[in-house]
Write a protein that holds these residues in place. Structure first.
Motif, PDB file in Angstrom:
ATOM      1  N   GLU A  57       0.831  -1.208   0.000  1.00 59.38           N
ATOM      2  CA  GLU A  57       0.000   0.000   0.000  1.00 59.38           C
ATOM      3  C   GLU A  57       0.861   1.252   0.000  1.00 59.38           C
ATOM      4  O   GLU A  57       0.510   2.251  -0.614  1.00 59.38           O
ATOM      5  CB  GLU A  57      -0.962  -0.012   1.184  1.00 59.38           C
ATOM      6  N   LYS A  58       1.987   1.189   0.689  1.00 58.62           N
ATOM      7  CA  LYS A  58       2.900   2.335   0.651  1.00 58.62           C
ATOM      8  C   LYS A  58       3.466   2.512  -0.746  1.00 58.62           C
ATOM      9  O   LYS A  58       3.540   3.618  -1.263  1.00 58.62           O
ATOM     10  CB  LYS A  58       4.057   2.106   1.624  1.00 58.62           C
ATOM     11  N   ALA A  59       3.877   1.387  -1.349  1.00 60.40           N
ATOM     12  CA  ALA A  59       4.433   1.456  -2.709  1.00 60.40           C
ATOM     13  C   ALA A  59       3.381   2.019  -3.665  1.00 60.40           C
ATOM     14  O   ALA A  59       3.700   2.678  -4.642  1.00 60.40           O
ATOM     15  CB  ALA A  59       4.892   0.082  -3.171  1.00 60.40           C
ATOM     16  N   ALA A  60       2.127   1.740  -3.363  1.00 58.74           N
ATOM     17  CA  ALA A  60       1.038   2.206  -4.219  1.00 58.74           C
ATOM     18  C   ALA A  60       0.633   3.635  -3.864  1.00 58.74           C
ATOM     19  O   ALA A  60      -0.263   4.184  -4.509  1.00 58.74           O
ATOM     20  CB  ALA A  60      -0.165   1.279  -4.082  1.00 58.74           C
ATOM     21  N   GLY A  61       1.288   4.226  -2.857  1.00 58.68           N
ATOM     22  CA  GLY A  61       0.850   5.551  -2.429  1.00 58.68           C
ATOM     23  C   GLY A  61      -0.628   5.527  -2.060  1.00 58.68           C
ATOM     24  O   GLY A  61      -1.351   6.492  -2.261  1.00 58.68           O
ATOM     25  N   HIS A  62      -1.082   4.374  -1.575  1.00 59.64           N
ATOM     26  CA  HIS A  62      -2.478   4.160  -1.173  1.00 59.64           C
ATOM     27  C   HIS A  62      -3.481   4.273  -2.319  1.00 59.64           C
ATOM     28  O   HIS A  62      -4.660   4.496  -2.098  1.00 59.64           O
ATOM     29  CB  HIS A  62      -2.870   5.078  -0.006  1.00 59.64           C
ATOM     30  N   LEU A  63      -3.004   4.063  -3.565  1.00 55.38           N
ATOM     31  CA  LEU A  63      -3.953   3.985  -4.680  1.00 55.38           C
ATOM     32  C   LEU A  63      -4.612   2.619  -4.651  1.00 55.38           C
ATOM     33  O   LEU A  63      -3.936   1.605  -4.542  1.00 55.38           O
ATOM     34  CB  LEU A  63      -3.225   4.138  -6.022  1.00 55.38           C
ATOM     35  N   ARG A  64      -5.935   2.611  -4.753  1.00 55.19           N
ATOM     36  CA  ARG A  64      -6.615   1.322  -4.721  1.00 55.19           C
ATOM     37  C   ARG A  64      -7.911   1.387  -5.513  1.00 55.19           C
ATOM     38  O   ARG A  64      -8.504   2.451  -5.673  1.00 55.19           O
ATOM     39  CB  ARG A  64      -6.925   0.938  -3.290  1.00 55.19           C
ATOM     40  N   ILE A  65      -8.315   0.218  -6.002  1.00 52.27           N
ATOM     41  CA  ILE A  65      -9.588   0.135  -6.714  1.00 52.27           C
ATOM     42  C   ILE A  65     -10.372  -1.009  -6.094  1.00 52.27           C
ATOM     43  O   ILE A  65      -9.842  -2.110  -5.954  1.00 52.27           O
ATOM     44  CB  ILE A  65      -9.372  -0.214  -8.199  1.00 52.27           C
ATOM     45  N   PRO A  66     -11.620  -0.783  -5.704  1.00 50.68           N
ATOM     46  CA  PRO A  66     -12.428  -1.909  -5.247  1.00 50.68           C
ATOM     47  C   PRO A  66     -12.789  -2.784  -6.450  1.00 50.68           C
ATOM     48  O   PRO A  66     -13.347  -2.288  -7.425  1.00 50.68           O
ATOM     49  CB  PRO A  66     -13.675  -1.252  -4.650  1.00 50.68           C
ATOM     50  N   ALA A  67     -12.431  -4.060  -6.380  1.00 48.54           N
ATOM     51  CA  ALA A  67     -12.650  -4.971  -7.514  1.00 48.54           C
ATOM     52  C   ALA A  67     -14.125  -5.004  -7.917  1.00 48.54           C
ATOM     53  O   ALA A  67     -14.458  -5.073  -9.100  1.00 48.54           O
ATOM     54  CB  ALA A  67     -12.166  -6.367  -7.144  1.00 48.54           C
ATOM     55  N   SER A  68     -15.004  -4.912  -6.927  1.00 52.04           N
ATOM     56  CA  SER A  68     -16.435  -5.039  -7.219  1.00 52.04           C
ATOM     57  C   SER A  68     -16.926  -3.945  -8.173  1.00 52.04           C
ATOM     58  O   SER A  68     -17.825  -4.171  -8.971  1.00 52.04           O
ATOM     59  CB  SER A  68     -17.237  -4.996  -5.916  1.00 52.04           C
ATOM     60  N   GLU A  69     -16.316  -2.761  -8.106  1.00 49.58           N
ATOM     61  CA  GLU A  69     -16.719  -1.657  -8.995  1.00 49.58           C
ATOM     62  C   GLU A  69     -16.534  -2.035 -10.461  1.00 49.58           C
ATOM     63  O   GLU A  69     -17.283  -1.580 -11.317  1.00 49.58           O
ATOM     64  CB  GLU A  69     -15.852  -0.420  -8.727  1.00 49.58           C
ATOM     65  N   ILE A  70     -15.508  -2.827 -10.723  1.00 48.55           N
ATOM     66  CA  ILE A  70     -15.240  -3.215 -12.101  1.00 48.55           C
ATOM     67  C   ILE A  70     -16.065  -4.440 -12.472  1.00 48.55           C
ATOM     68  O   ILE A  70     -16.653  -4.505 -13.543  1.00 48.55           O
ATOM     69  CB  ILE A  70     -13.731  -3.480 -12.275  1.00 48.55           C
ATOM     70  N   VAL A  71     -16.131  -5.367 -11.528  1.00 49.12           N
ATOM     71  CA  VAL A  71     -16.839  -6.612 -11.817  1.00 49.12           C
ATOM     72  C   VAL A  71     -18.322  -6.342 -12.074  1.00 49.12           C
ATOM     73  O   VAL A  71     -18.941  -6.976 -12.926  1.00 49.12           O
ATOM     74  CB  VAL A  71     -16.636  -7.615 -10.656  1.00 49.12           C
ATOM     75  N   LYS A  72     -18.880  -5.343 -11.368  1.00 49.87           N
ATOM     76  CA  LYS A  72     -20.322  -5.100 -11.551  1.00 49.87           C
ATOM     77  C   LYS A  72     -20.654  -4.552 -12.939  1.00 49.87           C
ATOM     78  O   LYS A  72     -21.797  -4.582 -13.361  1.00 49.87           O
ATOM     79  CB  LYS A  72     -20.861  -4.202 -10.436  1.00 49.87           C
ATOM     80  N   LEU A  73     -19.641  -4.078 -13.667  1.00 43.06           N
ATOM     81  CA  LEU A  73     -19.877  -3.613 -15.035  1.00 43.06           C
ATOM     82  C   LEU A  73     -20.069  -4.781 -15.998  1.00 43.06           C
ATOM     83  O   LEU A  73     -20.519  -4.606 -17.117  1.00 43.06           O
ATOM     84  CB  LEU A  73     -18.697  -2.763 -15.532  1.00 43.06           C
ATOM     85  N   GLN A  74     -19.705  -5.968 -15.540  1.00 38.77           N
ATOM     86  CA  GLN A  74     -19.767  -7.127 -16.432  1.00 38.77           C
ATOM     87  C   GLN A  74     -21.061  -7.898 -16.211  1.00 38.77           C
ATOM     88  O   GLN A  74     -21.123  -8.761 -15.341  1.00 38.77           O
ATOM     89  CB  GLN A  74     -18.578  -8.055 -16.174  1.00 38.77           C
ATOM     90  N   LYS A  75     -22.076  -7.565 -16.999  1.00 38.04           N
ATOM     91  CA  LYS A  75     -23.348  -8.257 -16.839  1.00 38.04           C
ATOM     92  C   LYS A  75     -23.196  -9.718 -17.285  1.00 38.04           C
ATOM     93  O   LYS A  75     -23.707 -10.619 -16.655  1.00 38.04           O
ATOM     94  CB  LYS A  75     -24.405  -7.545 -17.672  1.00 38.04           C
ATOM     95  N   TYR A  76     -22.497  -9.922 -18.368  1.00 40.07           N
ATOM     96  CA  TYR A  76     -22.260 -11.289 -18.862  1.00 40.07           C
ATOM     97  C   TYR A  76     -20.767 -11.523 -19.019  1.00 40.07           C
ATOM     98  O   TYR A  76     -20.017 -10.583 -19.282  1.00 40.07           O
ATOM     99  CB  TYR A  76     -22.914 -11.478 -20.234  1.00 40.07           C
TER     100      TYR A  76
END
Ligand code: TXA
Ligand code: MG
Length: 508
Positions: free
Chosen positions: A339-358
């Protein structure tokens, strides 16, 4: 300055090399050496001037204090005062080892070493090379990690060379370190003691020995679910050159999200880096994927973490996405560093997965020999924003057969092929809710619904895209009929691609 490099075997220590290195330290010079955690940049901790050189070589701000390394427990009393009673128990359990304790300092320790503080951080490493060197240097060796400030800590002598060659006097090359993450730091000047940096010795391990310890609340970043905006540069410490983003969620979602991100990035011609594990490696087929270790033994992940970050610096990627790890045991230290290496950049996986209806598209025709496989192949050639598993199935398939020869001939004329196709019967596997089932005509849809009951993922192709152009059945007719069929399908499948792409937008 020329940096001497001396190989040293911790199982068979060459005393001449240790004496040479110890002499350099006594003269106030800098020697990098292996410890069980990471390589350290050694200097005589009691010489103010040596500390100044250390900061200069690392390019580190001089108010960031150094850890003083000792090889014998009795030496602690010379550099620390008001040592609390639990120290003996902690030392008995964890020293020598990957634990740093902070005490009030004695007058012997110069402020140059402690960055102006009245406290001193002390560690007794277990690595025999480190111990021998500390003794040869006179007993007190200050050692920050031997990297340029802001770069990942070094876990091999090669890493030290990359950063500090020409800036220090010697590197002792004792091979790859054991743990790979810096020591746990425990502040003994407060009660109960407080963990300031997580490492291989965990809160659970302390608690078994001395009861409650506190954990510095700022260690674990705020629970933000916001998508990253600008990189929080001031929080970046163990930083790779590329932007690192943590993908957080349950593991299945993380994999699906990273697959989607890497697919999109490839499509735009900008491949990303992926930090994966032995268990998840096979799921990624785009981007530059590196294996950080096995989830079955998180120690392997700790050991590889910094070298993986350095390896990515050699790759031409702007962004690296990493899977996440459970914050328990050594996982706390792993996530803290990532998280330090990422400078605390993060993405919740669910935000992307919910875009995939199929996630799959399956075309269904009668015998799965012409129109279904043609539709599937046409869709595979479309520019899709999401990677779908695209298949075709038949309602009546007695045994696997290659595609109809005329269908293949007409596809070839359009520079496509059905050569790999083999017909398959539609079955239970094909009706799952992540699958968009598109039938060529109404009769196949009715057949499926009568067998599986009402479903909201089964449509005729015409119905799904809102276009009633009939799809002609060319079976038993001349090649031209297949040509006409392909023309209609081509138009409908392009519409389908647009519709699938717009589905992703709608969800956003
Ligand atoms: O595993 C390790 O600890 C490695 C190896 C070489 O022993 N050393 C290491 O040192 O990680 P360095 O300088 O990279 O990190 C030392 C950390 C810094 O975050 C510093 O702020 C903190 O220890 N520290 C040192 N003295 C302190 C003090 N008196 N009070 C609070 N924090 C202190
Ligand atoms: Mg460091």
């Amino acid at each position: 300055m020329e940096t001497k490099i001396r190989k040293i075997d911790k199982n068979q220590i060459d005393e001449k090399v240790i004496e040479e290195a110890g002499a350099l330290l006594r003269e106030g010079k800098l020697v990098a050496f292996p410890t069980e955690t990471v390589y350290g940049l050694g200097a005589d901790a009691l010489q103010e001037e040596a500390a100044r050189k250390t900061y200069e070589a690392k390019g580190r701000p001089s108010d960031n204090p150094l850890i003083v390394h000792i090889a014998d427990y009795e030496q602690l009393k010379k550099i620390a005062v008001n040592i609390p009673p639990e120290t003996d128990i902690l030392a008995a359990h964890f020293w020598p080892g990957p634990l740093t304790m902070i005490f009030e300092k004695s007058a012997l320790v110069p402020y140059g070493t402690t960055g102006g503080l009245d406290t001193v951080a002390v560690r007794m490493p277990v690595d025999p090379v480190a111990q021998a060197l500390i003794r040869a240097a006179g007993g007190f060796v200050s050692a920050p990690s031997a990297n340029t400030s802001g770069r990942p800590s070094p876990t091999t002598a090669r890493h030290v060379e990359e950063d500090l060659s020409g800036k220090i006097d010697m590197i002792l090359d004792g091979g790859t370190v054991d743990i790979g993450l810096e020591s746990t730091i425990l502040d003994m000047t407060v009660s109960p003691p407080m963990i300031l940096r997580p490492g291989a010795i965990t809160a659970e391990m302390f608690e078994k020995v001395i009861g409650q310890v506190d954990v510095d609340k700022t260690l674990l970043s705020e629970e933000s679910t916001q998508a990253p905006k600008a990189p929080g540069m001031k929080y970046r410490h163990y930083a790779p050159k590329a932007k690192l983003i943590m993908v957080e969620g349950d593991l299945r979602e993380e994999i699906l999200a990273i697959r989607q991100i890497s697919y999109e990035a490839d499509r735009k011609g900008k491949p990303i880096g992926i930090i994966a594990t032995s268990e998840t490696l096979p799921f990624y087929n785009h981007g530059i994927v590196k294996n950080i270790g096995t989830r079955e033994n998180e120690k392997t992940i700790a050991r590889n973490l910094y070298s993986i970050l350095r390896e990515f610096d050699e790759e031409n990627v702007d962004t690296i996405y990493s899977e996440s790890f459970a914050v328990q045991g050594i996982g706390s230290a792993i996530m803290n560093r990532l998280e330090k290496a990422a400078g605390h950049l993060r993405i919740p996986a669910s935000e992307i997965v919910k875009l995939q209806k199929y996630r799959r598209v399956t075309f269904v025709s009668g015998t799965d020999s012409a129109r279904g496989p043609m539709a599937a192949e046409l869709l595979r050639h479309c520019d899709l924003k999401q990677e779908y598993v695209i298949n075709s199935r038949g309602i009546v398939v007695l045994f696997p057969e290659p595609a109809n020869q005329k269908a293949e001939a007409i596809m070839k004329s359009a520079r496509m092929t059905l050569a790999d196709h083999s017909s398959l019967q539609f079955d239970d596997e094909d009706i799952k809710e992540d699958t968009l089932v598109l039938t060529i005509d109404e009769s196949q849809k009715e057949k499926i619904l009568s067998e599986y009951g009402s479903r909201d993922n089964v449509f005729t192709l015409n119905e799904f895209i809102g276009d009633d152009t009939a799809i002609p059945d060319p079976y038993g007719k001349p090649l031209t009929a297949y040509g006409e069929c392909l023309e209609v399908l081509d138009k409908l499948i392009k519409k389908l691609a647009d519709k699938l792409n717009s589905l992703m937008e709608e969800e956003k």
